[in-house]
Design a protein around this motif. Structure first.
Motif, mmCIF file in Angstrom:
data_model
loop_
_atom_site.group_PDB
_atom_site.id
_atom_site.type_symbol
_atom_site.label_atom_id
_atom_site.label_comp_id
_atom_site.label_asym_id
_atom_site.label_seq_id
_atom_site.Cartn_x
_atom_site.Cartn_y
_atom_site.Cartn_z
ATOM 1 N N TYR A 10 -5.914 -0.771 -2.632
ATOM 2 C CA TYR A 10 -6.116 -0.915 -1.186
ATOM 3 C C TYR A 10 -7.200 -1.950 -0.893
ATOM 4 N N CYS A 66 0.832 -1.209 0.000
ATOM 5 C CA CYS A 66 0.000 0.000 0.000
ATOM 6 C C CYS A 66 0.867 1.259 0.000
ATOM 7 N N ALA A 97 -5.753 -5.326 -1.280
ATOM 8 C CA ALA A 97 -4.853 -5.652 -0.169
ATOM 9 C C ALA A 97 -5.639 -6.006 1.092
ATOM 10 N N PHE A 98 -6.620 -5.178 1.423
ATOM 11 C CA PHE A 98 -7.402 -5.437 2.630
ATOM 12 C C PHE A 98 -8.306 -6.655 2.457
ATOM 13 N N THR A 111 1.019 3.816 -3.223
ATOM 14 C CA THR A 111 0.587 5.186 -2.927
ATOM 15 C C THR A 111 1.655 6.187 -3.358
ATOM 16 N N THR A 115 -5.893 3.541 -6.959
ATOM 17 C CA THR A 115 -5.279 3.382 -5.637
ATOM 18 C C THR A 115 -6.278 2.771 -4.655
ATOM 19 N N MET A 116 -7.515 3.224 -4.718
ATOM 20 C CA MET A 116 -8.549 2.644 -3.848
ATOM 21 C C MET A 116 -8.753 1.161 -4.155
#
Length: 158
Positions: free
Chosen positions: A54, A9, A57-58, A13, A50-51
């Motif tokens: 994320y 992340c 990843a989450f 970013t 980017t969202m």
């Protein structure tokens, strides 16, 4: 794996911030690698990408038993490694001018994402087939999504 996901992340970013700052202006020059894009278009697209990174990843962190969450995450990892080479490195070499995103791509995305992938192999979380197919699928989806996001970004931005 939590730290490795956090590093992913962090790397994406910083990479996307570098692109957001310099790529819109860079894209205004004649190039085979990038059609001209406005700041509004690019900023909208890079925020959404980017969202999604994320979320991948989450999703992997909170649903480690989900193959789909894992495949999307490793697809992002692999896609960002490839992204550092094409277009960033190749554009820089061919155009003989720095392509925004190259520095963070080479110094962050490739080593960080490669480390995460390596750790996933060590823990027997992935096999080569998953990595290759996931990278191709996520990469193709991202490539298809970017022009759409540029169009939406142009419409929703003042």
């Amino acid at each position: 794996m939590v730290y490795f996901v956090a590093f992913f992340c962090f790397a994406i970013t910083l990479h996307n911030i570098e692109e957001a700052i310099w790529l819109p202006e860079w894209s205004q020059q004649s190039s085979k690698f990038q059609k001209p894009v406005t700041s509004n278009e690019f900023h909208f697209a890079v925020i959404v990408i980017t969202m999604l990174a994320y979320l991948s990843a989450f999703g992997f962190l909170y649903m480690p038993e989900s193959d789909i969450a894992k495949w999307i995450f490793i697809g992002f990892l692999g896609s960002m490694v490839i992204n550092a080479i094409f277009p960033h490195l190749i554009a820089t070499v061919v155009m003989k001018k720095y392509a925004p995103g190259l520095l963070t791509g080479l110094l962050l995305n490739i080593p960080v994402n490669s480390l995460v992938i390596y750790q996933m192999f060590l823990k027997n979380l992935i096999v080569w087939k998953e990595l290759i197919i996931s990278t191709l699928v996520v990469g193709i989806i991202l490539l298809a999504l970017i022009p759409l996001l540029f169009k939406v970004g142009d419409k929703v931005s003042p």
